[in-house]
Design a protein around this motif. Structure first.
Motif, PDB file in Angstrom:
ATOM      1  N   ALA A  70       3.296   6.068  -2.568  1.00  0.00           N
ATOM      2  CA  ALA A  70       4.523   6.875  -2.640  1.00  0.00           C
ATOM      3  C   ALA A  70       5.201   6.814  -4.003  1.00  0.00           C
ATOM      4  N   ASN A  71       5.169   5.655  -4.654  1.00  0.00           N
ATOM      5  CA  ASN A  71       5.925   5.478  -5.892  1.00  0.00           C
ATOM      6  C   ASN A  71       5.071   5.477  -7.146  1.00  0.00           C
ATOM      7  N   LEU A  72       3.801   5.084  -7.006  1.00  0.00           N
ATOM      8  CA  LEU A  72       2.933   5.033  -8.181  1.00  0.00           C
ATOM      9  C   LEU A  72       1.869   6.125  -8.159  1.00  0.00           C
ATOM     10  N   GLY A  73       1.809   6.885  -7.072  1.00  0.00           N
ATOM     11  CA  GLY A  73       0.864   7.997  -6.989  1.00  0.00           C
ATOM     12  C   GLY A  73      -0.588   7.580  -6.886  1.00  0.00           C
ATOM     13  N   ILE A  74      -0.853   6.371  -6.381  1.00  0.00           N
ATOM     14  CA  ILE A  74      -2.236   5.899  -6.255  1.00  0.00           C
ATOM     15  C   ILE A  74      -2.943   6.677  -5.144  1.00  0.00           C
ATOM     16  N   GLU A  75      -4.098   7.210  -5.475  1.00  0.00           N
ATOM     17  CA  GLU A  75      -4.900   7.978  -4.525  1.00  0.00           C
ATOM     18  C   GLU A  75      -6.260   7.304  -4.342  1.00  0.00           C
TER      19      GLU A  75
ATOM     20  N   ALA B 114       0.833  -1.210   0.000  1.00  0.00           N
ATOM     21  CA  ALA B 114       0.000   0.000   0.000  1.00  0.00           C
ATOM     22  C   ALA B 114       0.862   1.252   0.000  1.00  0.00           C
ATOM     23  N   GLY B 115       1.886   1.254   0.843  1.00  0.00           N
ATOM     24  CA  GLY B 115       2.781   2.412   0.908  1.00  0.00           C
ATOM     25  C   GLY B 115       3.474   2.668  -0.410  1.00  0.00           C
ATOM     26  N   TYR B 116       3.896   1.598  -1.086  1.00  0.00           N
ATOM     27  CA  TYR B 116       4.580   1.733  -2.375  1.00  0.00           C
ATOM     28  C   TYR B 116       3.632   2.269  -3.441  1.00  0.00           C
TER      29      TYR B 116
ATOM     30  N   GLN C 227      11.644  -3.357   0.466  1.00  0.00           N
ATOM     31  CA  GLN C 227      11.873  -1.975   0.873  1.00  0.00           C
ATOM     32  C   GLN C 227      11.256  -1.687   2.238  1.00  0.00           C
ATOM     33  N   LYS C 228      11.835  -0.686   2.908  1.00  0.00           N
ATOM     34  CA  LYS C 228      11.274  -0.273   4.193  1.00  0.00           C
ATOM     35  C   LYS C 228       9.888   0.306   3.953  1.00  0.00           C
ATOM     36  N   LYS C 229       9.069   0.155   4.945  1.00  0.00           N
ATOM     37  CA  LYS C 229       7.684   0.590   4.819  1.00  0.00           C
ATOM     38  C   LYS C 229       7.600   2.089   4.525  1.00  0.00           C
ATOM     39  N   ASN C 230       6.931   2.404   3.430  1.00  0.00           N
ATOM     40  CA  ASN C 230       6.693   3.807   3.109  1.00  0.00           C
ATOM     41  C   ASN C 230       5.566   4.337   3.987  1.00  0.00           C
TER      42      ASN C 230
END
Length: 568
Positions: A68-73, A63-65, A194-197
């Motif tokens: 933060a990385n794909l811009g999902i809103e 969810a964090g990725y 990866q560490k949790k965003n």
């Protein structure tokens, strides 16, 4: 109440006629299970296991990725194109934690089918298998997709299966796809390392906010996105739990064989399993021998399925060598359940197998026979679920009919969809004053039990899959030598129904059945492509030129009955 809903008098005391529903969104089922049972096994996949804590953390990282990385809103659509595997469960809950809407997509789709669904839903990202990446990348330019997240079956296999699997995959599919974690391509294995965003927790209105877009063909053959809210799914999952009232929290083992890209599998298997904090045993495809071995070793207690699955198991020559006695409850859906199959399966397992009924537009279950405490009623789809109303109405006048009279089955309840995605006219056709018009014809007896007698729709159900003739016909009509084409469902002892195409060719054409089959399979998933072809000089039609599909079906039924009499 029982006069208005006569079926309630049949309810065993353990099932209340009305239920209490959670006010939290669907993803909180996973949060709750991880908080209460962090070290309990949540998923078992071909020898690999994940605890509830591990599953919860993976979904959180994902969810964090996404954010933060794909811009999902909130409200963005994210497609999941996976078989039953841990990545599917992680992705489903991860998308919901991120505030997104899940679009479950069949991995068997052709490029044509996939492109339509992705374009219609406006999905921004998709999670898919490595071997499906070439297909997804080809349709990507024609859609709103911005990112592809790739995973492989081997990613969640135990050692040494994870090392051996690529060789098996190459032998089975002829390809090994390797992609890098860069640009618009993302590897799930890298995401989870990866560490949790930090991720934003959105406020969810469970009555209005959509959790799932479930695509269904409906009567037109054009795939429509069924908008299922968090409340719809919560309601149906709670109803399913009430129906299997002997199931105990954190003590059940559920066999996850029904595909999660079908809402029947998603609700009655995956989400119910998480709500019960059960151990979910995942199988990526139905292989009879592998399923028998899994049942004996993993000892599932709940086994939702379809008639084809139970028939396949019963007909295996080594069935008697396996111990299936762990199974307590099976609810069969997607197609009519033969009485003989029901009785044989119960005799072998010692558990209960009953038939239910539902449709994608109702999340999906609306009716079922009782598992325990009430005598079974032969030939019936059962009675409505708690908080679910149902009646039979005239297809001419819409007026409610009396017991025994045949009409259209209509349904009202908290599991009924919000509507079709971006299709207000189609929504108005099936949702009227809160009632869902199913398109199925049937009747209710005096005790409140419902029966299906025919389908108003031309839908074909083969091996539990819904197949829509118009979609097949549109493909067949694209063949340059085809003048006319019609697809019908004909009886099949294993699949329930199978697809037969009647075709009129241009004069002088030498197209063969093999060539037509090859053409159709380029544009249709294997389960949709016709299994039989018949070439004719002309097709039966009405005075205004409409092809008489029903006449062709009646011809096939006559052949089937005559053949059955000969064999008898």
């Amino acid at each position: 109440m029982t006069e208005v809903k006569p079926w309630l008098k049949n309810y065993p005391k353990e099932i209340p006629p009305t239920l209490e529903y959670s006010s939290e969104p669907v993803q909180h089922y996973l949060t709750n299970a991880a908080n209460k049972y962090p070290d309990k096994v949540a998923l078992h996949f071909l020898g690999k296991e994940l605890t509830y804590q591990q599953l919860y953390e993976a979904a959180q990282y994902f969810a964090g990725y996404l954010q933060a990385n794909l811009g999902i809103e909130k409200g963005d659509r994210v497609a999941i194109m996976l078989p039953n595997c841990p990545q599917n469960v992680i992705s489903f809950f991860g998308v919901l934690f991120a505030g997104g809407i899940v679009v479950e997509t069949n991995p068997l789709y052709t490029e044509r089918e996939l492109e339509h669904q992705l374009k219609d839903s406006g999905a921004k990202a998709i999670i898919t298998l490595d071997i499906l990446y070439p297909k997804v990348s080809k349709v990507m330019p024609h859609t709103e997709l911005k990112d592809i997240i790739v995973t492989g079956i081997k990613d969640f296999l135990p050692f040494p299966k994870n090392l051996v699997y690529p060789y098996i995959q190459k032998k089975q599919y002829g390809i090994v796809v390797k992609v890098k974690h860069e640009g618009h391509i993302h590897l799930l294995t890298e995401i989870l390392k990866q560490k949790k965003n930090k991720w934003k927790q959105y406020s969810i209105d469970i009555d209005e906010d959509i959790a799932l877009l479930q695509y269904t063909g409906g009567t037109t053959g054009v795939a429509k996105g069924v908008m299922l809210t968090h409340k719809n799914i919560i309601a149906n999952t709670t109803m399913n739990q009430a129906w299997v009232f002997k199931a105990k929290e954190a003590q059940e083992v559920i066999l996850g064989l029904l595909p999660f890209f079908h809402v029947y599998g998603l609700t009655t298997v995956m989400i119910l399993s998480i709500k019960l904090a059960a151990k979910l045993v995942l199988l990526p495809k139905f292989d009879v021998l592998e399923t028998l071995k899994t049942i004996e070793k993993q000892r599932p207690t709940i086994f939702p399925g379809a008639p084809t699955i139970y028939i396949g198991l019963l007909n295996h020559p080594d069935l008697k060598k396996f111990d299936l006695s762990s199974i307590n409850a099976c609810v069969s859906g997607s197609a009519p359940l033969p009485q003989e199959v029901q009785e044989k399966f119960e005799a072998i397992t010692g558990g209960k197998l009953v038939e239910g009924y539902g449709l994608s537009e109702a999340s999906p279950v609306t009716h079922s026979n009782f598992l325990w405490g009430v005598e079974r009623v032969k030939g019936s789809i059962g009675v409505p679920y708690p908080d679910t109303d149902s009646k039979i109405v005239s297809i001419e006048t819409g007026e409610e009919l009396r017991a025994g009279e045949i009409g259209e089955i209509v349904i009202k309840g908290p599991q009924v969809m919000k509507g079709y995605w971006n299709r207000p006219l189609e929504t108005e056709e099936v949702l009227k004053d809160g009632w869902l018009f199913t398109g199925d014809l049937g009747y209710m007896d005096e005790n409140g039990y419902f029966y299906i007698v025919d389908r108003k729709k031309d839908m074909i159900i083969a091996s539990g899959y819904n197949i829509y003739p118009r979609e097949i016909e549109e493909v067949l009509y694209e063949h340059p030598d085809v003048i006319e084409a019609v697809a019908v469902g004909i009886p099949d002892p294993y699949r329930g129904e199978t697809v037969k195409a009647y075709i009129v060719l241009k004069e002088g054409s030498t197209v063969t059945e093999e060539e037509m089959n090859e053409f159709a399979r380029k544009y249709l998933a294997a389960y949709k492509a016709p299994k039989l072809y018949e070439f004719r000089k002309e097709l039966p039609k009405t005075a205004v030129g409409k092809i008489l599909r029903r006449k062709l079906v009646d011809e096939e039924m006559k052949k089937y009955e005559d053949e059955s009499k000969k064999q008898a």
